[in-house]
Design a protein around this motif. Structure first.
Motif, PDB file in Angstrom:
ATOM      1  N   THR A   9      -1.505 -21.273 -12.232  1.00  0.00           N
ATOM      2  CA  THR A   9      -0.295 -21.983 -12.617  1.00  0.00           C
ATOM      3  C   THR A   9       0.621 -21.079 -13.440  1.00  0.00           C
ATOM      4  O   THR A   9       1.842 -21.086 -13.249  1.00  0.00           O
ATOM      5  N   ILE A  13       4.538 -19.802 -12.629  1.00  0.00           N
ATOM      6  CA  ILE A  13       5.686 -19.794 -13.542  1.00  0.00           C
ATOM      7  C   ILE A  13       6.343 -18.416 -13.549  1.00  0.00           C
ATOM      8  O   ILE A  13       7.571 -18.294 -13.455  1.00  0.00           O
ATOM      9  N   ILE A 137       5.552 -27.060  -7.777  1.00  0.00           N
ATOM     10  CA  ILE A 137       6.016 -27.355  -9.133  1.00  0.00           C
ATOM     11  C   ILE A 137       5.425 -28.666  -9.653  1.00  0.00           C
ATOM     12  O   ILE A 137       4.856 -28.683 -10.750  1.00  0.00           O
TER      13      ILE A 137
END
Length: 185
Positions: A9, A13, A137
């Motif tokens: 994750t 980003i 997302i």
């Protein structure tokens, strides 16, 4: 210890921030606001390592969950399939994008066929990334525990869909103005 999912994750980003930087530079160029810069290639190259790490971790987690019969989010099966297919499409179109600009860089002499190639490949890459991000997302927001209220996932996903669609339209219009508009002048 931080989990592999959270590391993945965090990679997402980083990739999104780097993609936005690359996209903003490209959009400014396509709309004629700035001239060509070697930064386009540099930002593209810097994307390579986090993307490869993301692909490896994602595949590992996907096959690990499949082998154990784990379905972390049973209502997200179609999203997971879309994520996998769009990820494969990103790999294909990113490779074609890199090859195309290696053989015929921006700012140089170009033929109609190379312009058409760039236009099609770039737009297919944008669409693939948009399809991937519209699923990724919201899922990474779940991974960090931000979408734990009833309907929070669906509400957030709807907002992400609108944001991704707006960015996609802006990118495609830039391509149209640059390639089609340039051909008409």
């Amino acid at each position: 210890m931080i989990s592999l999912r959270k590391i993945n994750t965090l990679l997402i980003i980083i990739i999104v921030v780097m993609l936005l930087n690359h996209a903003v530079l490209s959009i400014l160029y396509l709309y004629g606001v700035i001239s060509y810069s070697p930064n386009f290639q540099i930002t593209g190259r810097r994307l390579f390592y986090p993307v490869v790490a993301h692909i490896i971790i994602s595949l590992y987690l996907y096959f690990k969950d499949k082998s154990r019969g784990v379905n972390r989010y049973p209502n997200l099966i179609s999203d997971t399939n879309q994520q996998m297919i769009s990820g494969i499409m990103i790999i294909v179109f990113a490779t074609l994008h890199i090859l195309g600009y290696s053989f015929n860089p921006l700012g140089g002499q170009s033929t109609f066929h190379f312009n058409l190639y760039h236009f099609i490949v770039d737009n297919m890459l944008f669409i693939s990334i948009a399809m991937h991000l519209r699923v990724s997302i919201p899922k990474f927001m779940i991974s960090f525990g931000f979408l734990d209220k009833p309907n929070a996932y669906l509400d957030f996903k709807r907002k992400v869909n609108w944001a991704v669609a707006a960015i996609l339209i802006f990118l495609i219009l830039g391509e149209v103005m640059y390639y089609i508009g340039g051909a008409l002048w």
